[in-house]
Design an enzyme around this catalytic site. Structure first.
Site, short mmCIF file in Angstrom:
data_model
loop_
_atom_site.label_atom_id
_atom_site.label_comp_id
_atom_site.label_asym_id
_atom_site.label_seq_id
_atom_site.Cartn_x
_atom_site.Cartn_y
_atom_site.Cartn_z
N GLY A 16 -2.57 -8.07 2.07
CA GLY A 16 -2.33 -6.25 2.43
C GLY A 16 -2.18 -5.78 1.52
O GLY A 16 -1.00 -4.43 1.82
N ASP A 41 -0.64 2.19 9.26
CA ASP A 41 0.20 2.21 8.62
C ASP A 41 0.07 3.19 7.43
O ASP A 41 -1.73 3.03 7.92
CB ASP A 41 0.64 0.47 8.09
N ASP A 42 0.90 3.22 7.00
CA ASP A 42 0.47 4.62 6.02
C ASP A 42 -0.12 5.11 6.43
O ASP A 42 -1.34 6.31 5.86
CB ASP A 42 0.55 3.43 4.41
N TRP A 84 6.20 -9.10 7.90
CA TRP A 84 4.83 -8.89 7.51
C TRP A 84 6.34 -8.05 5.79
O TRP A 84 6.63 -7.68 5.44
CB TRP A 84 4.16 -7.59 7.15
N ASP A 130 2.13 -3.92 -6.09
CA ASP A 130 1.36 -3.20 -6.16
C ASP A 130 2.46 -2.05 -6.15
O ASP A 130 1.37 -0.55 -5.94
CB ASP A 130 0.44 -3.33 -4.94
N ASN A 141 2.99 -10.99 1.52
CA ASN A 141 2.27 -9.97 0.55
C ASN A 141 2.07 -10.28 -0.13
O ASN A 141 2.96 -10.46 -1.25
CB ASN A 141 2.11 -8.45 1.30
#
Length: 531
Positions: free
Chosen positions: A73, A180-181, A290, A297, A327
């Site tokens: 992810g 999300d995001d 999660w 990243d 992740n």
């Protein structure tokens, strides 16, 4: 059969191994509560019989968490098809049962979510689904329509179920919808949304996402054999506040839908039992973690491989949550250290020992070769620091190296200079030898390729520390001029080492490679002041 040896049934995915005598013959019997349990019995048996021998033993085992997995992810370069195939086989071997496909930079997962995959990529997804089933891993596709969907638009709803049906026909049976995001709130992308939900607000966004998810559950998941209840990634995924958004979802979202949560922050420094209990209460659904470790990243992780063991999560997590997924990093093979230790934790949190699991992970990557394992652990220690999202690191930098360098400094200051130099020379040798032994002995070639900039940098840092060691020895022998030259050489090589950068395009964000920063560089900088 689950009652093969025990007095009662085993829990799902549980298994039993019994080695001993059967009918006058030596035998090993494997049994599982289900097909997954039999598969896991075989994995444990392979570990026990690694040297082709096994002592008389009985093992009864089952997982603490029903969902244990990895979510691809992250932002940046997605894993390749071959990396995913390798990862899925690895997941099965360490008893992880879930792989979530959610690479942020796959346009067909996010920006072009309406479009079917081109033929080649569709074939690869179908192969991944078959491969996952063969290794007892649930392939879960995460679709992220939140940036552009019209929640109340008939065409978009049809496109959404059409995309899921396309994926189902490829053999995928587990799905999540992700919103999300899209912070701070999604915008309406159709007049129909404005007409139905009014001005965008937390309540309106939650109602729209809930309505859409419930419809997909009823009209797609419930009507397709083998599809489990949907999973849901909310817009507010990283806190514990009981907001209007969460209250609306708690009241309206189908009770069968599982909700993903990242902890009390995007990259949590720890997760307590109280936080997990609070998350279950706030969402009012089965909550899944999660966990954004070891993903690298984000800016604070630039130039780092995150190779510390999974840690700082309460052993009571499984009492409140339905499972967890790590992740990982852009670097697939290097992620196996955290994945291995996370798998250990998820299977049995109360018996989990991070340091022991870390050593076992290193041994896994070296095929059990002791010399290479020791070298790999030296390198892993230099990549131990785990940055948080906005605060201090939650795992310290190079704790083993720091302890040894601190001991060197204490010996020097106590007047035991010969002992200090000898200990430092041993440390130099361990650091200098590690890159070559890793390149020649780690059984996963992907790890060596991904770690190349860090191994190159470690070689230079070892040279800088060697010059430092020589300088201290010269100083202890009263040769101050030569010592000064050696200290200067150490600084020059350290400067070269600190200029090495990550591989272009291999990770997001790019940056200069970090090797035990705050420990190794600090010692080399401070050494000239040791008198």
């Amino acid at each position: 059969r689950s009652r093969a040896f025990t007095a009662g049934p085993l829990p799902p995915e549980g298994y039993q191994i019994t080695a001993g005598s059967l009918g006058g013959r030596t035998a090993v019997l494997l049994a599982g509560a289900d097909d997954d349990g039999v598969f896991y019995a075989a994995q444990t048996f392979a570990q026990l019989a690694g040297d082709r021998r096994i002592a008389g033993a009985t093992v009864v085992d089952h997982p603490a968490m029903p969902l244990r997995g990895v979510v691809e992810g992250f932002y940046g370069k997605p894993w390749t098809h071959q990396e995913r195939m390798d990862q899925i086989a690895f997941f099965g071997s360490v008893k992880l049962n879930t792989y979530l496909y959610a690479p942020k930079d796959d346009p067909y997962e996010r920006d072009r979510w309406r479009d079917p995959y081109p033929a080649r990529q569709a074939r690869e997804l179908a192969e991944l689904a078959r491969h996952a089933a063969a290794h007892h891993v649930r392939f879960t596709y995460v679709l992220s329509p939140g940036k552009s969907i019209g929640y109340n638009d008939a065409g978009d709803r049809k496109a959404l179920t059409g995309k899921l049906r396309f994926l189902y026909d490829l053999g995928i049976k587990d799905f999540a919808l992700a919103f999300d995001d899209v912070h701070p709130l999604p915008v309406w992308n159709s007049a129909a949304d404005l007409a139905r939900y009014g001005t965008v607000s937390e309540q309106a966004a939650a109602a729209a996402q809930s309505d859409l998810t419930n419809r997909v559950q009823r009209e797609f998941a419930d009507r397709h054999p083998g599809v489990r209840p949907l999973q849901f990634v909310p817009t507010q995924y990283s806190d514990l506040a009981d907001s209007p958004y969460k209250k609306t979802l708690r009241r309206t979202l189908d009770s069968r839908v599982k909700v993903w949560w990242t902890g009390a922050d995007v990259v949590p420094t720890s997760i307590t039992s109280g936080q997990a209990r609070r998350a279950a209460d706030v969402w009012g659904h089965d909550v899944l973690l999660w966990d954004n470790y070891p993903t690298n990243d984000y800016d604070r992780a630039a130039g780092r491989l995150l190779l510390a063991p999974y840690d700082k999560r309460t052993p009571e997590l499984g009492e409140h949550l339905g499972g967890l997924a790590l992740n990982p990093m852009n670097q697939a093979s290097a992620s196996k250290i955290a994945e291995f230790t996370g798998a250990d934790y998820a299977w049995n949190p109360r018996a989990y020992r991070p340091a022991d699991s870390w050593r076992a992970a290193a041994a896994y990557l070296t095929g059990g070769n002791q010399q290479t394992t020791r070298a790999l652990l030296v390198f892993l220690d230099t990549q131990h620091l785990a940055p948080s999202w906005s605060d201090a690191p939650w795992q310290p930098p190079a704790p083993a190296l720091k302890a040894r360098l601190d001991a060197v400094e204490r010996s020097w200051q106590a007047g035991r200079k010969d002992r200090a130099v000898a200990a430092l020379r041993a440390e130099v040798d361990a650091l200098a030898q590690a890159p070559g032994r890793i390149r020649g002995g780690v059984t996963d070639p992907g790890f060596v390729t991904e770690a190349k900039p860090w191994l190159d940098a470690l070689t230079l840092w070892a040279q800088a520390l060697r010059h430092t060691c020589e300088a201290l020895e010269l100083r202890s022998n009263g040769r101050s001029t030569q010592a000064t030259r050696a200290f200067t050489a150490a600084a020059d090589v350290a400067h070269q080492a600190s200029a090495i950068r990550t591989l272009p395009g291999a990770t997001r964000p790019q940056g200069t490679v970090k090797i035990a920063d705050g420990v190794l560089d600090t010692f080399i900088q401070r050494a000239p002041q040791l008198t």
